[in-house]
Design a protein around this motif. Structure first.
Motif, PDB file in Angstrom:
ATOM      1  N   ARG A  71     -35.572   8.318  -9.904  1.00  0.00           N
ATOM      2  CA  ARG A  71     -35.459   7.537 -11.145  1.00  0.00           C
ATOM      3  C   ARG A  71     -34.001   7.454 -11.602  1.00  0.00           C
ATOM      4  N   LEU A  72     -33.287   8.543 -11.485  1.00  0.00           N
ATOM      5  CA  LEU A  72     -31.860   8.608 -11.766  1.00  0.00           C
ATOM      6  C   LEU A  72     -31.202   9.371 -10.629  1.00  0.00           C
ATOM      7  N   ALA A  73     -29.951   9.076 -10.333  1.00  0.00           N
ATOM      8  CA  ALA A  73     -29.280   9.773  -9.233  1.00  0.00           C
ATOM      9  C   ALA A  73     -27.783   9.742  -9.437  1.00  0.00           C
ATOM     10  N   GLY A  74     -27.119  10.866  -9.128  1.00  0.00           N
ATOM     11  CA  GLY A  74     -25.671  10.953  -9.201  1.00  0.00           C
ATOM     12  C   GLY A  74     -25.014  10.305  -7.997  1.00  0.00           C
ATOM     13  N   MET A  75     -23.696  10.255  -8.040  1.00  0.00           N
ATOM     14  CA  MET A  75     -22.938   9.569  -6.993  1.00  0.00           C
ATOM     15  C   MET A  75     -23.069  10.248  -5.640  1.00  0.00           C
ATOM     16  N   ALA A  76     -23.351  11.540  -5.611  1.00  0.00           N
ATOM     17  CA  ALA A  76     -23.459  12.232  -4.334  1.00  0.00           C
ATOM     18  C   ALA A  76     -24.574  11.641  -3.474  1.00  0.00           C
ATOM     19  N   LEU A  77     -25.689  11.256  -4.096  1.00  0.00           N
ATOM     20  CA  LEU A  77     -26.791  10.660  -3.333  1.00  0.00           C
ATOM     21  C   LEU A  77     -26.438   9.259  -2.877  1.00  0.00           C
ATOM     22  N   SER A  78     -25.720   8.513  -3.718  1.00  0.00           N
ATOM     23  CA  SER A  78     -25.284   7.171  -3.321  1.00  0.00           C
ATOM     24  C   SER A  78     -24.357   7.244  -2.112  1.00  0.00           C
ATOM     25  N   ASP A  79     -23.472   8.235  -2.100  1.00  0.00           N
ATOM     26  CA  ASP A  79     -22.553   8.387  -0.979  1.00  0.00           C
ATOM     27  C   ASP A  79     -23.301   8.745   0.310  1.00  0.00           C
ATOM     28  N   LEU A  80     -24.326   9.569   0.202  1.00  0.00           N
ATOM     29  CA  LEU A  80     -25.092   9.973   1.381  1.00  0.00           C
ATOM     30  C   LEU A  80     -25.850   8.808   2.003  1.00  0.00           C
ATOM     31  N   LEU A  81     -26.457   7.990   1.140  1.00  0.00           N
ATOM     32  CA  LEU A  81     -27.295   6.895   1.638  1.00  0.00           C
ATOM     33  C   LEU A  81     -26.535   5.582   1.795  1.00  0.00           C
ATOM     34  N   GLY A  82     -25.336   5.506   1.219  1.00  0.00           N
ATOM     35  CA  GLY A  82     -24.561   4.284   1.318  1.00  0.00           C
ATOM     36  C   GLY A  82     -25.112   3.163   0.473  1.00  0.00           C
ATOM     37  N   MET A  83     -25.873   3.487  -0.565  1.00  0.00           N
ATOM     38  CA  MET A  83     -26.479   2.481  -1.441  1.00  0.00           C
ATOM     39  C   MET A  83     -26.961   3.173  -2.712  1.00  0.00           C
ATOM     40  N   ASP A  84     -27.360   2.376  -3.686  1.00  0.00           N
ATOM     41  CA  ASP A  84     -27.932   2.916  -4.912  1.00  0.00           C
ATOM     42  C   ASP A  84     -29.342   3.418  -4.597  1.00  0.00           C
ATOM     43  N   PRO A  85     -29.607   4.720  -4.752  1.00  0.00           N
ATOM     44  CA  PRO A  85     -30.908   5.244  -4.342  1.00  0.00           C
ATOM     45  C   PRO A  85     -32.003   5.109  -5.388  1.00  0.00           C
ATOM     46  N   ARG A  86     -31.691   4.621  -6.572  1.00  0.00           N
ATOM     47  CA  ARG A  86     -32.699   4.549  -7.631  1.00  0.00           C
ATOM     48  C   ARG A  86     -33.860   3.652  -7.216  1.00  0.00           C
ATOM     49  N   GLY A  87     -35.073   4.163  -7.425  1.00  0.00           N
ATOM     50  CA  GLY A  87     -36.281   3.445  -7.028  1.00  0.00           C
ATOM     51  C   GLY A  87     -36.768   3.784  -5.634  1.00  0.00           C
ATOM     52  N   MET A  88     -35.944   4.465  -4.858  1.00  0.00           N
ATOM     53  CA  MET A  88     -36.337   4.847  -3.503  1.00  0.00           C
ATOM     54  C   MET A  88     -37.169   6.127  -3.542  1.00  0.00           C
ATOM     55  N   PRO A  89     -38.058   6.331  -2.572  1.00  0.00           N
ATOM     56  CA  PRO A  89     -38.777   7.613  -2.509  1.00  0.00           C
ATOM     57  C   PRO A  89     -37.817   8.751  -2.229  1.00  0.00           C
ATOM     58  N   VAL A  90     -38.086   9.912  -2.809  1.00  0.00           N
ATOM     59  CA  VAL A  90     -37.197  11.057  -2.587  1.00  0.00           C
ATOM     60  C   VAL A  90     -37.172  11.453  -1.118  1.00  0.00           C
ATOM     61  N   THR A  91     -38.236  11.136  -0.385  1.00  0.00           N
ATOM     62  CA  THR A  91     -38.281  11.446   1.043  1.00  0.00           C
ATOM     63  C   THR A  91     -37.311  10.602   1.852  1.00  0.00           C
ATOM     64  N   ALA A  92     -36.712   9.564   1.242  1.00  0.00           N
ATOM     65  CA  ALA A  92     -35.723   8.750   1.951  1.00  0.00           C
ATOM     66  C   ALA A  92     -34.481   9.557   2.291  1.00  0.00           C
ATOM     67  N   LEU A  93     -34.302  10.707   1.651  1.00  0.00           N
ATOM     68  CA  LEU A  93     -33.170  11.576   1.964  1.00  0.00           C
ATOM     69  C   LEU A  93     -33.377  12.345   3.261  1.00  0.00           C
ATOM     70  N   LEU A  94     -34.592  12.316   3.796  1.00  0.00           N
ATOM     71  CA  LEU A  94     -34.932  13.110   4.972  1.00  0.00           C
ATOM     72  C   LEU A  94     -35.187  12.230   6.185  1.00  0.00           C
ATOM     73  N   GLU A  95     -35.072  12.848   7.361  1.00  0.00           N
ATOM     74  CA  GLU A  95     -35.478  12.176   8.585  1.00  0.00           C
ATOM     75  C   GLU A  95     -36.993  11.970   8.578  1.00  0.00           C
ATOM     76  N   PRO A  96     -37.501  10.947   9.268  1.00  0.00           N
ATOM     77  CA  PRO A  96     -38.942  10.672   9.234  1.00  0.00           C
ATOM     78  C   PRO A  96     -39.817  11.874   9.582  1.00  0.00           C
ATOM     79  N   VAL A  97     -39.393  12.718  10.530  1.00  0.00           N
ATOM     80  CA  VAL A  97     -40.237  13.840  10.948  1.00  0.00           C
ATOM     81  C   VAL A  97     -40.344  14.907   9.865  1.00  0.00           C
ATOM     82  N   ALA A  98     -39.429  14.896   8.893  1.00  0.00           N
ATOM     83  CA  ALA A  98     -39.437  15.918   7.846  1.00  0.00           C
ATOM     84  C   ALA A  98     -40.130  15.456   6.568  1.00  0.00           C
ATOM     85  N   ARG A  99     -40.450  14.190   6.471  1.00  0.00           N
ATOM     86  CA  ARG A  99     -40.952  13.651   5.212  1.00  0.00           C
ATOM     87  C   ARG A  99     -42.339  14.169   4.846  1.00  0.00           C
TER      88      ARG A  99
END
Length: 212
Positions: A71-99
């Protein structure tokens, strides 16, 4: 206090020895906002209280059982994903096998049963150097009086390199939250225990025979 730790995957375990002071600051603030027998409420969280970790902090809201979105995210998550992560599932931070592992653990988190502490290691490749991380998820009471939100903090060690960077789970720790009042359906049907009282006086039931 008993902690439950899930299995460990292959990895160098650098996240276990790194100094993630932002996580400690967020955890300390969350603990300070707790009242005896209750979780902190979303309205209790003031960004000024975690100013030193705002870039690493994020807020997750439950959208279905075992599923949460950012719902909200700091710049560190944006830098990791290369995009604005708001609205994305939290599992998007993980590889598919870990979700699936994280999704299963979110069930207890959003029931207020435990908090989650994850050790992570990013996939490597061309332009993607070694990168380790640690993620903390702490349940919060939302507007409906249920633990349908979580305060998160994700800290990394190493170079991000080419985004997006996603992580495998090296270890996931579920710390039970003892003494927390029940929520949801469990609370609606919760009753105080009653002591057994033997019947006194005339019984309420009597045997009826067809010959009567």
């Amino acid at each position: 206090m008993v902690w439950f730790i899930d299995g460990i995957t292959q990895g160098e375990g650098r996240a276990e020895t790194a100094d993630f002071h932002q996580l400690q600051a967020v955890r300390a603030y969350w603990e300070a906002m707790r009242k005896p027998g209750h979780l902190p409420r979303r309205d209790d969280i003031n960004p000024r209280g975690i100013a030193s970790a705002l870039e690493q902090v994020f807020l997750v809201e439950q959208i279905a059982p075992h599923h949460g979105r950012l719902r909200l995210a700091g710049m560190a998550l944006s830098d990791l994903l290369g995009m604005d992560p708001r609205g994305m599932p939290v599992t998007a931070l993980l590889e598919p096998v870990a979700r699936a592992t994280l999704s299963e653990a979110l069930g207890g988190l959003f029931r207020g049963e435990h908090l989650l502490d994850l050790w992570l290691e990013a996939e490597r490749g061309i332009g993607r150097p070694p990168l380790w991380a640690r993620m903390l998820l702490l349940p919060l009471i939302g507007a409906h009086g249920e633990p349908d939100l979580a305060l998160g903090c994700l800290c990394t060690k190493g170079q991000i390199g080419r985004a997006p960077r996603r992580f495998a789970i090296s270890r996931i720790l579920r710390e039970p939250l003892m003494g927390i009042a029940p929520h949801g359906m469990a609370a609606a049907f919760a009753e105080e225990p009653r002591r057994f009282q033997p019947p006194s006086g005339r019984p309420n039931l009597r045997l009826v025979s067809s010959r009567d």
